[in-house]
Structures are given as C-alpha cells and as structure tokens.
Scaffold this active site. Structure first.
Site, mmCIF file in Angstrom:
data_model
loop_
_atom_site.group_PDB
_atom_site.id
_atom_site.type_symbol
_atom_site.label_atom_id
_atom_site.label_comp_id
_atom_site.label_asym_id
_atom_site.label_seq_id
_atom_site.Cartn_x
_atom_site.Cartn_y
_atom_site.Cartn_z
ATOM 1 N N ASP A 82 0.848 -1.190 0.000
ATOM 2 C CA ASP A 82 0.000 0.000 0.000
ATOM 3 C C ASP A 82 0.892 1.251 0.000
ATOM 4 O O ASP A 82 1.850 1.339 0.774
ATOM 5 C CB ASP A 82 -0.873 -0.052 1.266
ATOM 6 C CG ASP A 82 -1.946 1.021 1.287
ATOM 7 O OD1 ASP A 82 -2.388 1.442 0.209
ATOM 8 O OD2 ASP A 82 -2.350 1.425 2.402
ATOM 9 N N HIS A 83 0.584 2.190 -0.860
ATOM 10 C CA HIS A 83 1.338 3.449 -0.961
ATOM 11 C C HIS A 83 2.848 3.237 -1.006
ATOM 12 O O HIS A 83 3.588 3.819 -0.202
ATOM 13 C CB HIS A 83 0.986 4.396 0.189
ATOM 14 C CG HIS A 83 -0.430 4.875 0.127
ATOM 15 N ND1 HIS A 83 -0.843 5.872 -0.727
ATOM 16 C CD2 HIS A 83 -1.539 4.476 0.790
ATOM 17 C CE1 HIS A 83 -2.140 6.062 -0.580
ATOM 18 N NE2 HIS A 83 -2.594 5.215 0.325
ATOM 19 N N ASP A 104 2.571 4.974 -5.426
ATOM 20 C CA ASP A 104 1.923 6.259 -5.169
ATOM 21 C C ASP A 104 2.896 7.403 -5.438
ATOM 22 O O ASP A 104 3.754 7.718 -4.619
ATOM 23 C CB ASP A 104 1.433 6.305 -3.716
ATOM 24 C CG ASP A 104 0.835 7.664 -3.351
ATOM 25 O OD1 ASP A 104 0.729 8.534 -4.240
ATOM 26 O OD2 ASP A 104 0.485 7.854 -2.171
ATOM 27 N N HIS A 184 -7.385 9.976 4.311
ATOM 28 C CA HIS A 184 -6.903 8.961 5.260
ATOM 29 C C HIS A 184 -7.122 9.443 6.693
ATOM 30 O O HIS A 184 -7.176 10.646 6.938
ATOM 31 C CB HIS A 184 -5.400 8.731 5.059
ATOM 32 C CG HIS A 184 -5.065 8.006 3.796
ATOM 33 N ND1 HIS A 184 -4.338 8.574 2.789
ATOM 34 C CD2 HIS A 184 -5.357 6.751 3.376
ATOM 35 C CE1 HIS A 184 -4.187 7.709 1.808
ATOM 36 N NE2 HIS A 184 -4.797 6.586 2.133
ATOM 37 N N THR A 237 -7.778 2.881 9.835
ATOM 38 C CA THR A 237 -7.784 3.635 11.097
ATOM 39 C C THR A 237 -8.847 3.146 12.082
ATOM 40 O O THR A 237 -8.575 2.937 13.271
ATOM 41 C CB THR A 237 -7.989 5.144 10.819
ATOM 42 O OG1 THR A 237 -6.968 5.566 9.913
ATOM 43 C CG2 THR A 237 -7.891 5.978 12.084
#
Ligand code: 13P
Length: 336
Positions: A82-83, A104, A184, A237
């Site tokens: 991710d990212h 990203d 986010h 989160t």
C-alpha cells in the site's frame, strides 16, 4: 492455492458490483483475524502493508507469514503493497511475493507520475504482479500513536476525469485510486464524497477504481460508491482504533494482566469483528460461498472457487531470478 493478483480479483468485483476490502496489517496479530473474517464471511480479501507502516513491521519477515496464511485457504487473497513511494520498496515487495503493488507518485506532477508509474507497471507485469496507481491526492496515511488531526479533502486535489483517462492509457495500471472527497485517518466533519465524479471516472476508464480512507465513511455512502463503480476499499484507522479500545477495556477490567498473549487475543477478536462487518457492507460476503460461483478467468458460471477449474492468473508466481535481473537493469536506469 488462493493467492491471486489484483487485476483478476478486482475485475470480478467490478463486474459483480461489490468491493474487496483491503485491510492494513500493522501487527502480526492482524493476519489471523483478517483471514478468519474472510473465511467465515466467504469473502475475498486484500491484506496490505503500507510503506509508511514499515516502522511497525519488517516487510521481509511478515510477508512469508501472510503468504503462508493465504495459501492455506481456498478464498482468493491478494497481498498488496500500500502506498509504495520508493522504487526499492516496490522491488522488495515483488521479491517478497506480493501479488500487487500500489505505486503512489500522486504528489508529483501528472507527467512525472505517469512516467514513473509506467516503469513500475512494466516491471510488475513482467512477473504477473498487479499495479494500483493514484492520481489526485488523498493525503497522508494514518500513522503515530494519537489520532491524526482530522482533515477534509480539498476539491483542488480531486481526480480529474481527463487525467484518469490519460493516466490509464499511458501507464497501463490495473486499478486506480481516486480522490473524491476521501481522506486517510479521521475526517473533519462528515465525509462528503463526490459521487458524480466516481461515476464519471468509472465510466471513462475500463479498470477498477479504488477508494482509500475508508474509516469514517457511512455504510450508505459505501454502498452508493460501490454501486457507482468502486471495487476496492482501503480500511485501517477505524480497525486499529477499535482494537486499541478493546485492549483498553480489557486492561481496565484486568489490571493485574501480565499476559501479552491474552491481550493479543482481545485485539484479534476485535479486528475480526471489524473486518467481518466491513465485508458485509462492501457486498463481498458470501461471494465465495459454495452455492455461488466465482470464475475469475472467464465468464463461465460453472467455475466455482473450490473447483479445480479455478485458475488465478498463471503468472501470479513470482520468479526470483527474473526479479533479480530486472532489479539490476531498471534500478540503474531509474536512479539516473
Ligand atoms: P483509513 O485509515 O482512513 O481507513 O484509510 C486506509 C487507507 O486508505 C490505506 O491506504
């Protein structure tokens, strides 16, 4: 047997109007509950590791554990970086056996984002690994002990439909993360998703689109976004905050506790509950149930996941030697 690449998985989701939850792993204690939630929900799942979370986990150490867990089940599991911000991280993830990588480069101007993402796609596709790109900016991933300052998306950073078309055509990515009011971490006020934009982007490009910043979005908004074309939802989160809350309650109730194993069990049970709840809302629950069919490779409805005909992309296997070769050649050219 159930490792699958991003393209196959999301194409199925896109065609069948559900979204696959992509849950961030920041502790080894997250792996089993996410897998258990997927098995009990009969749902495909994406487990992902964000580069910014490498402070919590060692990529090379945790990858074999996730891969092993994924291979033991018959539901499709995609393992995503991710990212990924750096070229080296992308190569490390491919080498570690991830079946997809997100590159990203969204903070760079579009031309640079396109040029760099195109290189990553060339490398990843040569070993059967899917690529998610991003345009428009979603802002930083949640990290740190306290809740991040709530923020709202600025319309200036929203993904433009024309840019999405150009990005897709020039890079060849398998999925695209878009900025449509999502952020986010925690939202300032209520999230205000630009549904019209989701629909327009989805109609303009033939690849699945991805919604980051899932925490804080209402069930109804998720359902609407999915009906308009969102096929992957990143969620972290809320899952983390809920697990911490459960641990806090447990410690308050058991002030003499010295057993980390028992504390971890509480966290695991809570993560499982959160993930199962999201799978229901995302519509991925029961997608792999035995009375349903999930044929990734073709449109034949007879191809059940547990049947031998099920064939994830044959190139999902990662060829270490090929990655080595690519690493040497491309690393040099990209670092110039
Ligand atoms: P949240 O932490 O806001 O749910 O977002 C997760 C995410 O988008 C990971 O890329």
């Amino acid at each position: 047997m159930a490792l699958i690449n991003l393209k196959d998985l999301l194409n199925h989701a896109s065609k069948n109007k559900y979204a696959v939850g992509a849950f961030n792993v920041t502790s080894i204690n997250f792996i089993d509950p996410i897998m258990e939630a997927a098995i009990e929900s009969n749902s495909p799942v994406i487990m992902q590791l964000a580069e910014v979370h490498f402070r919590y986990l060692n990529l090379e150490h945790i990858a074999p554990a996730i891969i092993r867990a994924a291979k033991e089940v018959s539901i499709p599991v995609c393992i995503n970086l991710d990212h990924g911000k750096n070229f080296d991280t992308i190569i490390r993830a491919i080498r570690a056996g991830f079946t997809s990588v997100m590159f990203d480069c969204s903070e760079e101007p579009l031309d640079i984002n396109i040029a760099k993402t195109k290189e990553i796609v060339k490398i990843a596709h040569s070993v059967g690994v899917g690529v998610e790109g991003e345009i428009g900016n979603i802002g930083g991933e949640a990290v740190g002990i306290a809740a991040p300052t709530p923020h709202e998306a600025s319309a200036e950073s929203f993904t433009k439909v024309g840019d999405a078309v150009r990005f897709y055509e020039e890079t060849g990515v398998d999925a695209l993360a878009i900025s449509v009011g999502n952020v986010h971490g925690t939202y300032k006020g209520e999230p205000n998703l630009d549904f019209e934009r989701i629909e327009k982007i989805n109609n303009a490009i033939p690849i699945p689109i991805v919604l980051h910043g899932g925490s804080g979005i209402s069930d109804n908004d998720f359902k609407k976004a999915i009906s308009l074309g969102i096929s992957k939802i990143n969620f972290y989160t809320e899952m983390s905050a809920s697990a911490v809350k459960a641990a806090r309650i447990f410690l308050n109730e058991n002030p003499d506790c010295i057993s980390y194993g028992d504390l971890a069990k509480i966290v695991q049970a809570d993560v499982k509950k959160t993930v199962m709840g999201r799978m229901e809302v995302f519509g991925s629950k029961n997608i792999t149930a035995s009375d349903k069919t999930l044929c990734i490779s073709c449109d034949e409805s007879s191809c059940g996941l547990t049947e031998p005909q099920f064939k994830p992309d044959a190139k999902t296997v990662v060829y270490d030697s090929l990655v080595d070769l690519i690493t040497k050649e491309v690393l040099q050219s990209m670092r110039k």
